[in-house]
Design a protein around this motif. Structure first.
Motif, short mmCIF file in Angstrom:
data_model
loop_
_atom_site.label_atom_id
_atom_site.label_comp_id
_atom_site.label_asym_id
_atom_site.label_seq_id
_atom_site.Cartn_x
_atom_site.Cartn_y
_atom_site.Cartn_z
N ALA A 162 4.28 -6.27 -7.48
CA ALA A 162 3.92 -5.18 -6.57
C ALA A 162 3.16 -4.09 -7.30
CB ALA A 162 5.19 -4.61 -5.92
N GLU A 163 3.56 -3.82 -8.55
CA GLU A 163 2.89 -2.79 -9.34
C GLU A 163 1.41 -3.13 -9.54
OE1 GLU A 163 3.43 -0.33 -13.55
OE2 GLU A 163 4.62 -2.14 -13.16
N GLU A 164 1.14 -4.40 -9.85
CA GLU A 164 -0.26 -4.83 -10.01
C GLU A 164 -1.02 -4.70 -8.69
OE1 GLU A 164 -0.18 -8.13 -13.60
OE2 GLU A 164 0.14 -8.81 -11.54
N ALA A 165 -0.37 -5.05 -7.60
CA ALA A 165 -1.01 -4.98 -6.28
C ALA A 165 -1.40 -3.55 -5.94
CB ALA A 165 -0.09 -5.54 -5.21
N VAL A 166 -0.56 -2.59 -6.28
CA VAL A 166 -0.86 -1.19 -6.02
C VAL A 166 -2.10 -0.77 -6.82
CG1 VAL A 166 -0.07 1.19 -6.35
CG2 VAL A 166 1.48 -0.52 -5.41
N ARG A 167 -2.15 -1.16 -8.08
CA ARG A 167 -3.31 -0.80 -8.91
C ARG A 167 -4.58 -1.46 -8.39
NH1 ARG A 167 -3.53 -2.73 -13.62
NH2 ARG A 167 -1.60 -3.92 -13.87
N PHE A 168 -4.47 -2.70 -7.93
CA PHE A 168 -5.63 -3.40 -7.39
C PHE A 168 -6.14 -2.69 -6.13
CE2 PHE A 168 -7.99 -6.66 -5.18
CZ PHE A 168 -8.59 -7.40 -6.19
N CYS A 169 -5.22 -2.32 -5.25
CA CYS A 169 -5.60 -1.60 -4.03
C CYS A 169 -6.28 -0.27 -4.37
CB CYS A 169 -4.37 -1.35 -3.15
SG CYS A 169 -3.73 -2.82 -2.32
N GLU A 170 -5.76 0.41 -5.38
CA GLU A 170 -6.37 1.67 -5.80
C GLU A 170 -7.78 1.44 -6.30
OE1 GLU A 170 -3.55 3.06 -8.64
OE2 GLU A 170 -2.25 4.02 -7.14
N VAL A 172 -9.84 -0.98 -5.32
CA VAL A 172 -10.70 -1.27 -4.17
C VAL A 172 -10.96 0.01 -3.37
CG1 VAL A 172 -10.93 -2.58 -2.02
CG2 VAL A 172 -9.87 -3.65 -4.02
N ASN A 173 -9.91 0.82 -3.24
CA ASN A 173 -10.03 2.13 -2.60
C ASN A 173 -10.53 2.05 -1.16
OD1 ASN A 173 -9.90 4.94 -2.40
ND2 ASN A 173 -11.99 5.21 -3.14
N SER A 174 -9.79 1.30 -0.34
CA SER A 174 -10.13 1.18 1.08
C SER A 174 -8.85 1.25 1.91
CB SER A 174 -10.83 -0.16 1.35
OG SER A 174 -10.91 -0.42 2.74
N ASP A 175 -8.90 1.99 3.01
CA ASP A 175 -7.74 2.08 3.90
C ASP A 175 -7.43 0.73 4.55
OD1 ASP A 175 -7.45 4.77 3.37
OD2 ASP A 175 -8.63 5.42 5.09
N ALA A 176 -8.40 -0.18 4.54
CA ALA A 176 -8.20 -1.49 5.18
C ALA A 176 -7.40 -2.44 4.30
CB ALA A 176 -9.55 -2.12 5.52
N VAL A 177 -7.28 -2.12 3.02
CA VAL A 177 -6.63 -3.03 2.07
C VAL A 177 -5.17 -2.64 1.87
CG1 VAL A 177 -6.66 -3.93 -0.28
CG2 VAL A 177 -8.81 -3.52 0.93
N LYS A 178 -4.28 -3.60 2.18
CA LYS A 178 -2.84 -3.38 2.09
C LYS A 178 -2.22 -4.45 1.19
CE LYS A 178 -3.03 -0.09 5.23
NZ LYS A 178 -2.75 1.33 4.91
N ILE A 179 -0.90 -4.39 1.05
CA ILE A 179 -0.17 -5.34 0.21
C ILE A 179 0.73 -6.22 1.07
CG2 ILE A 179 1.55 -5.56 -1.63
CD1 ILE A 179 0.55 -2.86 -2.70
N HIS A 180 0.75 -7.50 0.74
CA HIS A 180 1.67 -8.42 1.39
C HIS A 180 2.67 -8.92 0.34
CE1 HIS A 180 3.44 -11.79 3.42
NE2 HIS A 180 2.85 -12.67 2.65
N LEU A 181 3.94 -8.69 0.57
CA LEU A 181 5.00 -9.16 -0.31
C LEU A 181 5.77 -10.30 0.35
CD1 LEU A 181 6.45 -5.80 -1.72
CD2 LEU A 181 4.80 -7.35 -2.80
#
Length: 209
Positions: A162-170, A172-181
Motif C-alpha cells: 500500500a505504501e508503494e501504491a500511495v507513492r505511485f499515485c502521488e 501520477v498526480n491525478s484525482d482519477a487514480v486510486k488504489i485497489h487493495l
C-alpha cells in the motif's frame, strides 16, 4: 460502504452473461457487480446501452476488472506496446462511458501476470507513471476512476504494498487514480492489513476481501 460480488463467483470462465449476473447480484442484495473489462469491447454500443439501462433499473453499480495483457503493458520497455496500451485503455474508457461504468480495477500500470524477465523496477515504475498520466486525463474527462491493484511479489513487480501504491499515485498526480487493495495479496506482503488500509487513506478506491 457498498458490497459487491465478482462475476466469476458464478462461472469458471473469464466471461459470462452479465445481464443475468446483474439480476442475480441484485436478488442476493449486493450493491455492485464486478465484470471483466475486455468483454465490454465485444459488446456493440446498443448492447452497452441496454446493459446500462438494466443496471440503472436494478439500482446496481458496475465496476470493470482488467488483468492487463502483455501486449498492452503501459510500463513495457517497448514503445509500440505502450502505444498499443494507451489506445486499448482509451477504447475501454469509451465503452465504459456508454455502459455507465465508472471504475476500472486491476494492475493497470503494468501487466498481469508480470513477465519477470526484466527486474528493473524503477524503469517499469517510471514508464508506468508516464503512461498513467496520459490515461488518467481521458479517465478524468469521462468520470472514470482507475483503481491500481497492489499485487504480491509472485504476480507483480511494480506495486507490492500500500505504501508503494500511495507513492505511485502521488507520482501520477491525478484525482482519477486510486488504489485497489486485495486481502489475498495483502496477506502475503503486509505486516498489518488494517494498517495498510489506513496508509492507503483517501486514495483507497476499492477493496477485495
Amino acid at each position: 460502504m457498498k458490497f459487491g460480488v465478482f462475476y466469476s463467483y458464478w462461472t469458471d470462465e473469464w466471461t459470462g452473461d452479465y445481464f443475468k449476473f446483474a439480476r442475480k447480484a441484485k436478488e442476493l442484495g449486493f450493491d455492485v457487480l464486478e465484470i471483466s473489462a475486455p468483454d465490454l469491447l465485444l459488446m456493440d454500443p446498443l448492447e452497452l446501452e441496454k446493459f446500462k439501462d438494466l443496471t440503472n433499473e436494478l439500482g446496481i453499480l458496475v465496476s470493470a476488472n482488467l488483468g492487463p495483457p502483455t501486449e498492452y503493458d503501459l510500463s513495457s520497455p517497448d514503445l509500440q506496446i505502450r502505444r498499443a496500451g494507451l489506445e486499448y485503455y482509451n477504447e475501454l474508457i469509451e465503452a465504459m462511458k456508454i455502459a455507465g461504468i465508472n471504475k476500472l480495477i486491476g494492475a493497470l500500470y503494468s501487466s498481469w501476470p508480470f513477465d519477470f524477465a526484466n527486474l528493473d523496477k524503477s524503469a517499469y515504475w517510471k514508464r508506468g507513471v508516464e503512461s498513467l498520466k496520459r490515461v488518467s486525463e481521458r479517465a478524468e474527462k469521462n468520470g472514470v476512476s482507475l483503481c491500481l491493484e497492489v499485487l504480491n511479489r509472485f504476480e507483480g513487480l511494480v506495486l507490492n504494498t500500500a505504501e508503494e501504491a500511495v507513492r505511485f499515485c502521488e507520482d501520477v498526480n491525478s484525482d482519477a487514480v486510486k488504489i485497489h487493495l486485495d486481502t489475498f495479496h495483502m496477506n502475503i506482503e503486509e505486516d498489518d492489513m488494517c494498517e495498510a488500509i489506513e496508509i492507503a487513506g483517501n486514495k483507497l478506491g476499492h477493496l477485495h476481501v
